[in-house]
Design a protein around this motif. Structure first.
Motif, PDB file in Angstrom:
ATOM      1  N   ILE A  93       0.870  -1.176   0.000  1.00 17.06           N
ATOM      2  CA  ILE A  93       0.000   0.000   0.000  1.00 17.06           C
ATOM      3  C   ILE A  93       0.908   1.227   0.000  1.00 17.06           C
ATOM      4  CG2 ILE A  93      -1.748   1.304   1.268  1.00 17.06           C
ATOM      5  CD1 ILE A  93      -2.891  -1.329   0.538  1.00 17.06           C
ATOM      6  N   ILE A  94       0.746   2.077  -1.005  1.00 21.54           N
ATOM      7  CA  ILE A  94       1.584   3.257  -1.076  1.00 21.54           C
ATOM      8  C   ILE A  94       0.706   4.497  -0.954  1.00 21.54           C
ATOM      9  CG2 ILE A  94       3.084   4.605  -2.606  1.00 21.54           C
ATOM     10  CD1 ILE A  94       3.774   1.464  -3.508  1.00 21.54           C
ATOM     11  N   LEU A  95       0.957   5.277   0.108  1.00 23.49           N
ATOM     12  CA  LEU A  95       0.202   6.510   0.303  1.00 23.49           C
ATOM     13  C   LEU A  95       1.122   7.664  -0.076  1.00 23.49           C
ATOM     14  CD1 LEU A  95      -1.634   6.013   3.737  1.00 23.49           C
ATOM     15  CD2 LEU A  95      -2.491   5.609   1.443  1.00 23.49           C
ATOM     16  N   PRO A 115      -6.371  13.674   8.261  1.00 24.72           N
ATOM     17  CA  PRO A 115      -5.883  12.422   7.680  1.00 24.72           C
ATOM     18  C   PRO A 115      -5.511  12.601   6.205  1.00 24.72           C
ATOM     19  CG  PRO A 115      -8.264  12.393   7.838  1.00 24.72           C
ATOM     20  CD  PRO A 115      -7.814  13.650   8.519  1.00 24.72           C
ATOM     21  N   LYS A 116      -4.536  11.779   5.769  1.00 23.40           N
ATOM     22  CA  LYS A 116      -4.153  11.799   4.359  1.00 23.40           C
ATOM     23  C   LYS A 116      -5.299  11.304   3.506  1.00 23.40           C
ATOM     24  CE  LYS A 116       0.727  10.807   5.036  1.00 23.40           C
ATOM     25  NZ  LYS A 116       1.346   9.563   5.448  1.00 23.40           N
ATOM     26  N   VAL A 117      -5.944  10.242   4.005  1.00 23.03           N
ATOM     27  CA  VAL A 117      -7.094   9.708   3.281  1.00 23.03           C
ATOM     28  C   VAL A 117      -8.194   9.376   4.287  1.00 23.03           C
ATOM     29  CG1 VAL A 117      -5.761   8.710   1.392  1.00 23.03           C
ATOM     30  CG2 VAL A 117      -6.247   7.355   3.398  1.00 23.03           C
ATOM     31  N   LEU A 118      -9.409   9.373   3.773  1.00 19.93           N
ATOM     32  CA  LEU A 118     -10.546   9.057   4.616  1.00 19.93           C
ATOM     33  C   LEU A 118     -11.142   7.730   4.134  1.00 19.93           C
ATOM     34  CD1 LEU A 118     -12.297  10.243   6.887  1.00 19.93           C
ATOM     35  CD2 LEU A 118     -13.702  11.319   5.144  1.00 19.93           C
ATOM     36  N   LEU A 119     -11.276   6.773   5.053  1.00 15.82           N
ATOM     37  CA  LEU A 119     -11.823   5.479   4.692  1.00 15.82           C
ATOM     38  C   LEU A 119     -13.144   5.291   5.427  1.00 15.82           C
ATOM     39  CD1 LEU A 119      -8.508   3.466   5.141  1.00 15.82           C
ATOM     40  CD2 LEU A 119      -9.407   4.449   3.032  1.00 15.82           C
ATOM     41  N   LEU A 120     -14.177   4.944   4.682  1.00 13.18           N
ATOM     42  CA  LEU A 120     -15.495   4.806   5.310  1.00 13.18           C
ATOM     43  C   LEU A 120     -16.037   3.399   5.043  1.00 13.18           C
ATOM     44  CD1 LEU A 120     -15.611   7.832   3.495  1.00 13.18           C
ATOM     45  CD2 LEU A 120     -17.121   8.196   5.433  1.00 13.18           C
ATOM     46  N   ASP A 121     -16.267   2.653   6.115  1.00  8.60           N
ATOM     47  CA  ASP A 121     -16.721   1.270   5.988  1.00  8.60           C
ATOM     48  C   ASP A 121     -18.237   1.197   6.135  1.00  8.60           C
ATOM     49  OD1 ASP A 121     -16.981  -1.427   5.908  1.00  8.60           O
ATOM     50  OD2 ASP A 121     -16.155  -1.801   7.907  1.00  8.60           O
ATOM     51  N   GLU A 122     -18.932   1.031   5.034  1.00  2.94           N
ATOM     52  CA  GLU A 122     -20.402   1.004   5.027  1.00  2.94           C
ATOM     53  C   GLU A 122     -20.981   2.081   5.945  1.00  2.94           C
ATOM     54  OE1 GLU A 122     -22.492  -1.963   3.936  1.00  2.94           O
ATOM     55  OE2 GLU A 122     -20.906  -3.347   3.345  1.00  2.94           O
TER      56      GLU A 122
END
Lengths: 357, 284
Positions: A59-61, A155-162
């Motif tokens: 995984i590369i951010l 945050p660098k990225v936002l992750l939303l789980d359902e």
């Protein structure tokens, strides 16, 4: 910030959750991972966040390999399906948490933290609830607070789980539009997981359809909806009528009926295949409009709001054909149960191979 | 009158129950009879015996230096055992509920071992392990450390017997709370210790408290395991229950029951704290 997912594989005892998945997400994009439950989409999200480790791949951010970084050093915002708010902390302390746990050398001052929390709670329209506890809030309100909490640490990225699946239909739709607007304002690179095709189509810049640990197709909502790569994608993106038969020259022979589609595929060899058509793509009229029209009898009429659902029995197919027509068309045609109608199937799509729904 | 009142209260709080009133009455009466016969009567007898020969003798018995040293040893043991078991219990419950690993089921079953084994056997295990005739025991003896027939042995045996209370209390609680809050804390950049202190500990504090109360009660009252490892040296390795037993076997009934009454007071204090905690938990 961009996300580069390279050849991620994850196996659990008995099945492979992710099978050599590669995907890149551009800065500021809003991506939907769409698939049925158990397809691996949540696992992929958890691997990006560092809550799960991949068996292979990286995984590369933003050009930095974060594969082996612990979750707390990834600087990724994660929003959980069931909110996961800290039940013993107030809304303020929930949102301030990520700032309060920073080492004292980089931690903002108390007043800076207060300003930031108040700003974020205004952004998610929850500033009125600053002193409340999670248990005093509704599901939609809790998810807004959870979002503010995730955004607090930049945050660098936002992750939303359902993120909306635990909410009722009305709130879900409202929050969905609100999130789209919020994303247009703050432009944080985001990936959200969903099994709801409507949600993916309405919210995402790009949809990635996942099935059994593999990517079936990715593209803009329009691309994916209008040009599905295969039967799975077509079927997963909405209601369908399916006809099984022999495929030849982009036509399907079902029983003794030849269904001819407009979207012809390069299928010259005769083989097993399926023809799909969405209920709203079916033409219904009282007069024959073409040679290919089928004759059917209306068996049931359902009111579905703006649309009217029809179940039509035809002599050629053992299953009832489901059609949807606008309310006005239905009123103009004055259709009732038992009426004979002509059915146009020329927007049918043909895919080779058998696919189990 | 008393029972009528109770019965009414039951009917009001249980409107859906359609048991016959007579059945209720009989069950309630039986419960009271049981309590009277097996709890109130013996407790009353302890005090009756203790004060039989007057307050002066009672006070003398509990002021006896040997009795005081037994009380001190008992409280010292509890003071060491309860915090240690709190740490062990939280660690075990955390490992079992927040991680998946091989041998987890085995670990959960082993957790109940101290409950399943007779306390006497538990004591014997440590005598066999660290007694003066064993190699570990003689090695320890050479280095001036005495385990068996001394305070460390009593602490270790009590530790073993009371180990499951806290873990057993916490496992179902932590299981029902899941891992999500901890995961959220981690993604927000919290270190393990911060996550535990700010998120996990407040979520389990009442369960932990409750487990610690049960653990305290048992470590104060433990007889069997402690009896095997203590050696019954008066004024040195006797806890309250052991001291009571010695006085009793010497036909010194008044002193025996007087010291026993100290145990009763400690037990009542523990129950009072437990009731308070339960009330707090209920209110939340």
């Amino acid at each position: 910030m961009s996300i580069e997912i390279k050849n991620i594989t994850k196996r659990f005892p008995g099945y492979t959750a992710l099978d050599d998945i590669s995907l890149s997400v551009g800065t500021g994009e809003l991506i939907a991972l769409l698939g049925p439950s158990g397809c691996g989409k949540t696992t992929l999200l958890r691997i990006i966040a560092g809550l799960e480790t991949a068996d292979a791949g990286s995984i590369i951010l933003e050009e930095k390999d974060t594969t082996n970084l612990p979750a707390r050093e990834k600087n990724v915002g994660f929003v959980f399906q069931h909110y996961a708010l800290f039940r013993r902390l107030t809304v303020f302390d929930n949102v301030a948490f990520g700032l309060n746990v920073q080492p004292s050398s980089v931690r903002p001052s108390k007043s800076e933290i207060r300003d930031r929390v108040e700003h974020l709670l205004k952004l998610v329209q929850m500033d009125w609830a600053i002193k409340r506890y999670p248990s005093q809030l509704s599901g939609g309100q809790r998810q807004r607070v959870a979002l503010a909490r995730a955004l607090a640490v930049n945050p660098k990225v936002l992750l939303l789980d359902e993120p909306f699946s635990a909410l009722d239909a009305k709130v879900r739709q409202e929050l969905r539009r609100w999130l789209r607007k919020l994303h247009d304002d703050i432009h944080v690179t985001s990936i959200f997981v969903t099994h709801d095709q409507e949600e993916a189509l309405e919210l995402a810049d790009r949809i990635v359809v996942i099935n059994k640990g593999k990517i079936e197709q990715q593209g803009s909502p329009q691309e994916v909806y209008d040009h599905p790569a295969n039967a799975f994608v077509y079927n997963f993106l909405g209601n369908v009528n399916v006809f099984h038969g022999r495929v030849h020259d982009g036509k399907v022979l079902v029983g003794d009926h030849l269904i001819e589609g407009k979207h012809e595929l390069d299928l010259n060899e005769a083989k097993n295949g399926q023809a799909f058509i969405r209920p709203h793509e079916i033409g219904i009229s009282r007069i024959r409009s073409g040679e290919n029209d089928l004759v059917g009898i209306i068996r049931d009429i359902r009111l579905m709001g703006g649309q009217i659902g029809l179940e039509v029995e035809t002599s050629g197919f053992d299953k009832l054909i489901e059609a949807e027509i606008p309310r006005e068309t239905w009123q103009n045609l004055q259709l009732v149960k038992g009426d004979e109608v002509f059915i146009t199937l020329d927007r049918v799509r043909v895919f080779s191979g058998e696919y189990d729904i | 009158m008393q029972t009528n009142h109770t019965q009414e209260a039951l009917i009001i709080t249980n409107p859906n129950r359609n048991d016959h009133p007579a059945v209720q009455l009989i069950l309630i009466l039986l419960t009271f009879l049981f309590f009277a016969g097996f709890i109130f009567l013996p407790l009353g007898l302890v005090f009756a015996q203790a004060f039989q020969k007057g307050t002066a003798l009672y006070l003398e018995a509990i002021r006896d230096p040997i009795a005081i040293s037994a009380v001190k040893l008992t409280l010292l043991t509890a003071a060491i055992v309860v915090p240690l078991n709190a740490v062990f219990g939280v660690t075990a419950a955390w490992a079992i509920t927040k991680f998946s690993f091989r041998g987890k089921t085995l670990l959960i079953s082993l957790l109940d071992l101290p409950f399943a084994v007779s306390p006497v056997i538990a004591g014997l295990i440590f005598v066999l392990l660290a007694g003066s005739r064993t190699s570990l025991g003689s090695w320890l003896g050479d280095h001036g450390i005495k385990i068996i027939f001394s305070t460390p042995g009593i602490v270790i045996a009590t530790l073993f017997v009371t180990f499951p209370f806290i873990a057993r209390e916490l496992i179902p609680l932590m299981e029902s709370q899941g891992r999500e809050e901890e995961e959220a804390a981690i993604t927000l950049g919290a270190k393990g210790w911060q996550t535990f202190r700010i998120i996990t500990l407040p979520n389990i504090r009442w369960g932990l408290m409750y487990g610690m109360i049960l653990c305290t009660a048992r470590s104060i009252g433990e007889f069997g395991a402690v009896s095997v490892v203590s050696g019954h040296i008066r004024g040195m390795t006797n806890t309250i229950p052991l001291h009571v037993e010695i006085l009793y076997s010497e036909y010194n009934y008044t002193a025996s029951f007087a010291v026993a009454s100290i145990l009763v007071f400690l037990a009542l204090a523990t129950i009072a704290v437990k009731a308070l905690v339960e009330k707090r938990v209920h209110n939340q």
